[in-house]
Design a protein around this motif. Structure first.
Motif, PDB file in Angstrom:
ATOM      1  N   LEU A  96      10.572   6.170 -87.736  1.00 46.80           N
ATOM      2  CA  LEU A  96      10.249   7.593 -87.864  1.00 46.80           C
ATOM      3  C   LEU A  96      11.107   8.245 -88.939  1.00 46.80           C
ATOM      4  O   LEU A  96      10.604   8.947 -89.819  1.00 46.80           O
ATOM      5  CB  LEU A  96      10.494   8.281 -86.508  1.00 46.80           C
ATOM      6  CG  LEU A  96       9.892   9.673 -86.356  1.00 46.80           C
ATOM      7  CD1 LEU A  96       8.373   9.568 -86.431  1.00 46.80           C
ATOM      8  CD2 LEU A  96      10.302  10.304 -85.037  1.00 46.80           C
ATOM      9  N   ILE A  97      12.410   7.988 -88.861  1.00 44.65           N
ATOM     10  CA  ILE A  97      13.313   8.640 -89.813  1.00 44.65           C
ATOM     11  C   ILE A  97      13.018   8.186 -91.236  1.00 44.65           C
ATOM     12  O   ILE A  97      12.871   9.005 -92.147  1.00 44.65           O
ATOM     13  CB  ILE A  97      14.782   8.357 -89.442  1.00 44.65           C
ATOM     14  CG1 ILE A  97      15.124   9.098 -88.140  1.00 44.65           C
ATOM     15  CG2 ILE A  97      15.713   8.820 -90.554  1.00 44.65           C
ATOM     16  CD1 ILE A  97      16.531   8.892 -87.670  1.00 44.65           C
ATOM     17  N   VAL A 123      12.709   1.856 -78.784  1.00 42.47           N
ATOM     18  CA  VAL A 123      13.329   3.134 -79.156  1.00 42.47           C
ATOM     19  C   VAL A 123      14.055   3.003 -80.498  1.00 42.47           C
ATOM     20  O   VAL A 123      13.856   3.812 -81.409  1.00 42.47           O
ATOM     21  CB  VAL A 123      14.315   3.611 -78.063  1.00 42.47           C
ATOM     22  CG1 VAL A 123      15.125   4.805 -78.566  1.00 42.47           C
ATOM     23  CG2 VAL A 123      13.551   3.982 -76.804  1.00 42.47           C
ATOM     24  N   VAL A 124      14.879   1.932 -80.619  1.00 42.58           N
ATOM     25  CA  VAL A 124      15.613   1.748 -81.879  1.00 42.58           C
ATOM     26  C   VAL A 124      14.640   1.650 -83.058  1.00 42.58           C
ATOM     27  O   VAL A 124      14.756   2.367 -84.052  1.00 42.58           O
ATOM     28  CB  VAL A 124      16.483   0.477 -81.809  1.00 42.58           C
ATOM     29  CG1 VAL A 124      17.076   0.165 -83.171  1.00 42.58           C
ATOM     30  CG2 VAL A 124      17.593   0.657 -80.785  1.00 42.58           C
ATOM     31  N   THR A 130       8.192  -2.479 -84.177  1.00 42.83           N
ATOM     32  CA  THR A 130       8.076  -1.039 -83.927  1.00 42.83           C
ATOM     33  C   THR A 130       8.243  -0.249 -85.216  1.00 42.83           C
ATOM     34  O   THR A 130       7.538   0.733 -85.450  1.00 42.83           O
ATOM     35  CB  THR A 130       9.137  -0.565 -82.913  1.00 42.83           C
ATOM     36  OG1 THR A 130       9.235  -1.536 -81.889  1.00 42.83           O
ATOM     37  CG2 THR A 130       8.763   0.763 -82.330  1.00 42.83           C
ATOM     38  N   GLY A 141      11.516   2.575 -83.210  1.00 42.60           N
ATOM     39  CA  GLY A 141      10.776   3.816 -83.378  1.00 42.60           C
ATOM     40  C   GLY A 141      11.570   4.851 -84.141  1.00 42.60           C
ATOM     41  O   GLY A 141      11.050   5.499 -85.053  1.00 42.60           O
ATOM     42  N   VAL A 142      12.851   4.975 -83.773  1.00 40.41           N
ATOM     43  CA  VAL A 142      13.690   5.975 -84.446  1.00 40.41           C
ATOM     44  C   VAL A 142      13.875   5.608 -85.925  1.00 40.41           C
ATOM     45  O   VAL A 142      13.685   6.446 -86.811  1.00 40.41           O
ATOM     46  CB  VAL A 142      15.059   6.107 -83.734  1.00 40.41           C
ATOM     47  CG1 VAL A 142      16.015   6.928 -84.590  1.00 40.41           C
ATOM     48  CG2 VAL A 142      14.874   6.760 -82.372  1.00 40.41           C
ATOM     49  N   ILE A 143      14.195   4.324 -86.180  1.00 42.30           N
ATOM     50  CA  ILE A 143      14.366   3.905 -87.573  1.00 42.30           C
ATOM     51  C   ILE A 143      13.081   4.152 -88.364  1.00 42.30           C
ATOM     52  O   ILE A 143      13.099   4.731 -89.456  1.00 42.30           O
ATOM     53  CB  ILE A 143      14.739   2.408 -87.656  1.00 42.30           C
ATOM     54  CG1 ILE A 143      16.085   2.162 -86.970  1.00 42.30           C
ATOM     55  CG2 ILE A 143      14.810   1.957 -89.112  1.00 42.30           C
ATOM     56  CD1 ILE A 143      16.492   0.706 -86.952  1.00 42.30           C
ATOM     57  N   ARG A 148       9.822   9.638 -92.513  1.00 44.21           N
ATOM     58  CA  ARG A 148       9.867  11.087 -92.733  1.00 44.21           C
ATOM     59  C   ARG A 148      10.683  11.437 -93.971  1.00 44.21           C
ATOM     60  O   ARG A 148      10.378  12.370 -94.689  1.00 44.21           O
ATOM     61  CB  ARG A 148      10.494  11.800 -91.526  1.00 44.21           C
ATOM     62  CG  ARG A 148       9.588  11.882 -90.356  1.00 44.21           C
ATOM     63  CD  ARG A 148       9.507  13.319 -89.823  1.00 44.21           C
ATOM     64  NE  ARG A 148       8.296  13.478 -89.036  1.00 44.21           N
ATOM     65  CZ  ARG A 148       7.141  13.880 -89.570  1.00 44.21           C
ATOM     66  NH1 ARG A 148       7.051  14.183 -90.851  1.00 44.21           N
ATOM     67  NH2 ARG A 148       6.081  13.993 -88.816  1.00 44.21           N
TER      68      ARG A 148
END
Lengths: 464, 104
Positions: free
Chosen positions: A73-74, A66-67, B81, A69-71, A77
């Motif tokens: 993705l942000i 999750v960590v 990831t 993935g969020v990093i 983007r």
């Protein structure tokens, strides 16, 4: 079940990569590969068994996913189109670091009991290989990232290549020594190889000129692929192996293709660092250049039959692609034929300009590739160069002492007149003067590309 | 040298995969227009994010007291990831722009 999932994953990587090499299917290909990746990851989490035992530490794994993935993705983007190359380099470095860390942990598992493990040498060799390649890729990518965004300058000194080769030799020898003799001081040796690999990654990229960074990133990209494949060997994991090797070989070919686009060999890029030997051409008397005013430019362009726009990095920095498209539609509306001449390595990455102009909805058929464009310059009235420099430098054809000699260029000097928009007279990324700016046909239009283009549009709308 | 051979023999299937994949990679990429070099590099960059699988396995096998393995493994999962997610998203953003031009 899991092996079936891995099979599907491997196939999606192959199909995805294949589709990525065709403009019509590229986006779908990317999505397919991403889907396969998701499947492989989920399959591993829930179905992986080793000696009948599943995985544990799910909390850590999910949190990490999750960590990360969020990093990911942000940052993906938010990053600006101009900073894409840096971003790719940084992501690549993360992958390299990941591979190196896996090796470190696996080594730690083995370290105490080396003598009791069957097939220990093979495993140890793979662990070392994954760690070395991953660490080199990580350190190199970070340096490449810093160079592309201007945080790190080119640093080269006498004998650097010798030093690099010696460091590499020490790494290889130490690895062979450890895997063959299994000495008692393995941990210390492992650590020193790790440190040396990081140092080598830094030294490997430091002397290479900023203009060559795309090639370096592509090369490091294939390194990371190989590092990932090492993990595949370690865990008997076919999907890691296929994915890694596929990227390794495809990345190598891509690197060579990029070099070819600049008409240089890979060796030349890696060893012949720009700026090292700049004997010729620096002290040459350049004479005077002439400037052109905005209103004159507007007139010249509005009454031309055919205008060729040559975009370069300056356009990307100024984010002037929309203003550029506006000017183009305005001129086309007045019956002027407008085309874009795209040099394969204009900007900081191959295809950089295409991506940028596509963002501004410039029609695909208006973008001419280099050969096409070169055939049309003699029927062109005005060439407008927007922040491009080295790709239009005639020294590449005429001056054997120039570091870019032999690179194919856009032959803009065949057009009737040339207008160059730049921020200043500073030389381009390769750090060399451009004779084009001092030719009688050429006039300079100084200023930020976006502002200049907007003012040009206003000028044509209001006064002509 | 003997160790190398015995290693290859034990991993014969994987060795086949390696060799075939090398040719496959070359074949798949050979005819690509320069326009697509950047997105392709970025896409390949995302694909080598499969290392994440290794990281998950490392993490999932680490024992509860082995803090070094836990911390490094956790870090590896995060980094891997980022590579995967960031890589695919960036590639998609690049390609999105080609698309918008096509529909027009």
């Amino acid at each position: 079940m899991l092996s079936l999932i891995y099979l599907i994953g491997s196939v999606t990587f192959i199909v995805g990569l294949k589709m990525l090499s065709n403009p019509a299917t590229a986006r779908k290909g990317n999505a397919i590969a991403a889907g396969g990746m998701a499947l492989a990851i989920l399959g591993t989490i829930f179905l992986y068994r080793h000696n009948g035992q599943g995985l544990h530490n799910y909390g850590w794994i999910i949190t990490g996913l999750v960590v990360g993935g969020v990093i990911g993705l942000i940052s993906a983007r938010r990053v600006k189109m101009t900073a894409m190359p840096e971003m790719v380099s940084l992501f690549n470095g993360m992958g390299g670091a990941c591979a190196a860390l896996i090796s470190v942990v696996e080594f730690e598992h083995m370290a105490g009991t080396l003598a009791d493990i069957p097939d220990v040498r093979g495993q140890l060799g793979i662990i070392f290989a994954g760690m070395i390649i991953g660490a080199v890729s990580f350190a190199g990518s970070v340096i490449a990232w810093g160079k592309l965004n201007g945080r790190i300058r080119d640093i080269s000194f006498q004998g650097q290549h010798i030093l690099n080769l010696s460091v590499l030799a020490v790494i290889v020898l130490l690895t062979i020594f450890v895997t063959v003799t299994l000495p008692s001081a393995t941990v210390a040796l492992f650590a020193s190889v790790l440190v040396l690999s990081l140092i080598y990654g830094v030294f490997f990229v430091l002397p290479i000129g900023g203009a060559d960074m795309p090639v370096v990133i592509s090369l490091l990209n294939s390194f990371t692929g190989v590092a990932a494949a090492c993990g595949g060997f370690l865990y008997n994991n076919p999907v890691m192996l296929t994915g890694g090797i596929l990227v390794g070989s495809a990345g190598t070919i891509l690197t060579i293709l990029m070099c070819k686009a600049m008409n240089r060999s890979l060796k030349n890029v890696l060893i012949g660092a720009f700026g090292g030997a700049k004997a010729g051409g620096v002290a040459k008397e350049q004479g005077a250049y002439k400037e052109i005013s905005l209103s004159d430019t507007a007139v010249v362009m509005a009454y031309a039959h055919k205008v060729m726009i040559v975009p370069g990095y300056g356009l990307a920095v100024a984010q002037a692609q929309h203003a550029c498209h506006e000017l183009e539609t305005l001129l086309e509306g007045r019956g002027v034929e407008v085309r874009y001449a795209i040099h394969p390595v204009a900007g900081r990455m191959p295809g950089h300009m295409n991506v940028l102009l596509a963002e501004a909805d410039v029609p695909y058929d208006k973008l001419l590739e280099m050969e096409q464009a070169n055939g049309q310059f003699n029927t062109t009235d005005v060439v407008l160069i927007l922040g491009a420099n080295d790709v239009v430098n005639p020294a590449a054809k005429s001056d054997p002492s120039s570091p870019i000699y032999g690179m194919p260029i856009l032959e803009v000097e065949n057009a009737r007149s040339v207008i160059v928009n730049k921020r200043s007279m500073k030389p381009g990324y390769a750090g060399i003067e451009n004779d084009l700016f001092f030719q009688p046909k050429t006039s300079m239009l100084f200023g930020d590309a976006k502002q200049v283009l907007q003012q040009l549009v206003a000028e044509i709308v209001n006064s002509l | 040298m003997e160790a190398v051979f015995s290693f290859l023999e034990q991993h014969l299937e994987l060795t086949y995969i390696v060799i075939l994949s090398i040719f496959l990679g070359v074949e798949v990429i050979s005819r690509v227009p320069s326009v697509l070099h950047t997105p392709l590099m970025s896409g390949a960059n995302a694909i080598h994010g499969v290392v994440i699988i290794g990281a998950i396995i490392v993490m999932g096998q680490a024992s509860d007291e082995n803090y070094l393995a836990l911390i490094l493994g956790f870090l590896a999962v995060i980094l891997g990831t980022i590579n995967v997610v960031g890589g695919f998203v960036v590639t998609d953003r690049m390609l999105e722009m080609f698309k918008s031009k096509k529909t027009k």
